[in-house]
Enzyme design. Structure first.
Site, PDB file in Angstrom:
ATOM      1  N   ARG A  66     -22.281 -10.670  29.016  1.00 26.58           N
ATOM      2  CA  ARG A  66     -23.335 -11.671  28.861  1.00 26.58           C
ATOM      3  C   ARG A  66     -23.923 -11.702  27.454  1.00 26.58           C
ATOM      4  NH1 ARG A  66     -25.662 -14.150  33.380  1.00 26.58           N
ATOM      5  NH2 ARG A  66     -24.821 -13.445  35.386  1.00 26.58           N
ATOM      6  N   LYS A 100     -28.385   1.257  32.254  1.00 25.93           N
ATOM      7  CA  LYS A 100     -27.534   0.563  33.218  1.00 25.93           C
ATOM      8  C   LYS A 100     -26.293   0.141  32.445  1.00 25.93           C
ATOM      9  CE  LYS A 100     -27.173  -3.561  36.147  1.00 25.93           C
ATOM     10  NZ  LYS A 100     -27.819  -4.802  36.617  1.00 25.93           N
ATOM     11  N   TYR A 134     -26.397 -13.208  22.014  1.00 27.51           N
ATOM     12  CA  TYR A 134     -26.039 -14.324  21.131  1.00 27.51           C
ATOM     13  C   TYR A 134     -26.043 -13.963  19.646  1.00 27.51           C
ATOM     14  CZ  TYR A 134     -25.364 -19.061  19.454  1.00 27.51           C
ATOM     15  OH  TYR A 134     -24.851 -20.174  18.837  1.00 27.51           O
ATOM     16  N   ILE A 146     -27.567   0.067  39.814  1.00 28.97           N
ATOM     17  CA  ILE A 146     -28.435  -1.110  39.962  1.00 28.97           C
ATOM     18  C   ILE A 146     -27.496  -2.233  40.370  1.00 28.97           C
ATOM     19  CG2 ILE A 146     -29.981  -2.734  38.839  1.00 28.97           C
ATOM     20  CD1 ILE A 146     -30.977  -0.475  37.084  1.00 28.97           C
ATOM     21  N   THR A 180     -31.238 -10.600  35.098  1.00 30.65           N
ATOM     22  CA  THR A 180     -30.412 -11.807  35.011  1.00 30.65           C
ATOM     23  C   THR A 180     -30.009 -12.301  36.398  1.00 30.65           C
ATOM     24  OG1 THR A 180     -28.538 -10.335  34.576  1.00 30.65           O
ATOM     25  CG2 THR A 180     -29.530 -11.424  32.689  1.00 30.65           C
ATOM     26  N   THR A 181     -29.834 -11.377  37.362  1.00 28.86           N
ATOM     27  CA  THR A 181     -29.538 -11.795  38.732  1.00 28.86           C
ATOM     28  C   THR A 181     -30.708 -12.578  39.318  1.00 28.86           C
ATOM     29  OG1 THR A 181     -28.071  -9.916  39.045  1.00 28.86           O
ATOM     30  CG2 THR A 181     -28.876 -10.964  41.036  1.00 28.86           C
ATOM     31  N   TYR A 213     -29.979  -1.700  29.087  1.00 28.73           N
ATOM     32  CA  TYR A 213     -29.024  -2.454  29.915  1.00 28.73           C
ATOM     33  C   TYR A 213     -27.932  -2.967  29.008  1.00 28.73           C
ATOM     34  CZ  TYR A 213     -27.326  -6.010  33.276  1.00 28.73           C
ATOM     35  OH  TYR A 213     -26.567  -6.792  34.116  1.00 28.73           O
TER      36      TYR A 213
END
Length: 294
Positions: free
Chosen positions: A147, A170, A116, A212, A53-54, A142
């Site tokens: 998010r 993560k 979502y 991370i 996402t980064t 993750y």
């Protein structure tokens, strides 16, 4: 699925959740990408994470994702392991990506939990089992509820840790008790990785194997030193480095990630600060504060 019968060696130390550099016209800046790869490797990080996402994965095309991975493999040339991000809130679509992505030369896949649609814990287990069976390389879970709007509980993580092709997580929930429960009960060869830069020393003290990191894009040497110190039980050194980075951390997220860290990378001359809509480039005021903090 990875049928080697054993898990890959642990990703101990610092991994970098890499940004994707863009030009002023919002095309992928592959020269900036190569500079960023070298900057992080020369800073001493242990591995690189592409297409997270980064890296603004929601706004890069399939062709761009493939080229970013191809260029990284070619340019890194085995200097450090590469981890690649694959995920979706459509399990079948994510499964298909494992069949269509060239994962040769990729050490593991980082897969964010579905966003979502807010699946149940049983649904999350079924989702990850499908992906683990489809993947030719090991998977790192993750968990980032901020998010995804859902949380992989400690109990779910520990269930998933029993799958031979799921090698770690993560953890970016910020829930210390949850992280401690994972650390206390996980298999010895299952990786607990911090997903929150500031919690890295604390989580390592409780059994995590590394981080991370977002900030390591701009501060790879300092973050690698911090993580290695904590892993060596030198928490005085780790704290000293952490406290030096502390004023910068809120600036990285004030206008969303990776807006702040890209502004820092621009100030350091590594790559530009451009991001793609719906994100906006850092405001002048934020850039000024980041420069002063640097």
């Amino acid at each position: 699925m990875n049928n080697s019968g054993s898990r890959l060696p642990a990703f101990h130390g610092t991994g970098v959740a890499l940004v994707t550099p863009f030009t002023a016209a919002f095309a992928v800046d592959y020269d900036g990408w190569r500079r960023l790869l070298d900057f992080c490797i020369d800073g001493g990080v242990e591995y690189l994470v592409i297409n997270g996402t980064t890296g603004e994965s929601p706004t890069t095309s399939a062709a761009e994702k493939a080229e970013l991975l191809r260029v990284a493999k070619e340019h890194v040339a085995g200097r450090v392991p590469l981890v690649y991000g694959i995920g979706s809130n459509d399990t079948a679509a994510a499964e298909e990506l494992f069949h269509t992505t060239d994962l040769h030369g990729v050490a593991a896949v980082l897969s964010a939990s579905p966003a979502y649609n807010k699946p149940s814990q049983a649904g999350l287990i079924a989702h990850y089992h499908r992906l683990a069976e489809a993947s030719p390389v090991p998977i790192i879970l993750y968990n980032v509820p901020g998010r995804t709007a859902s949380n992989l509980t400690a109990e779910t993580t520990l269930r998933l840790a029993q799958h031979p092709n799921i090698i770690g997580i993560k953890e970016a929930s910020g829930l210390m008790e949850q992280c401690l429960t994972i650390a206390a009960h996980k298999p010895k060869d299952f990786l607990l990785l911090s997903g929150d830069d500031l919690l890295t020393p604390a989580l390592i003290a409780c059994g995590a194997e590394g981080i991370i990191s977002v900030m390591a894009n701009a501060f790879p040497k300092r973050f690698a030193e911090l993580t290695r110190a904590a892993l060596a039980d030198d928490f005085a050194t780790a704290r000293d480095i952490l406290f030096r980075l502390l004023p910068l951390n809120p600036l990285m997220y004030e206008e969303s990630n990776p807006v702040g860290v890209k502004a820092a990378l621009e100030a350091l001359g590594v790559c530009g600060a451009a991001v793609r809509l719906p994100l906006l480039e850092a405001t002048g005021g934020l850039k000024d504060r980041i420069r002063r903090a640097l």
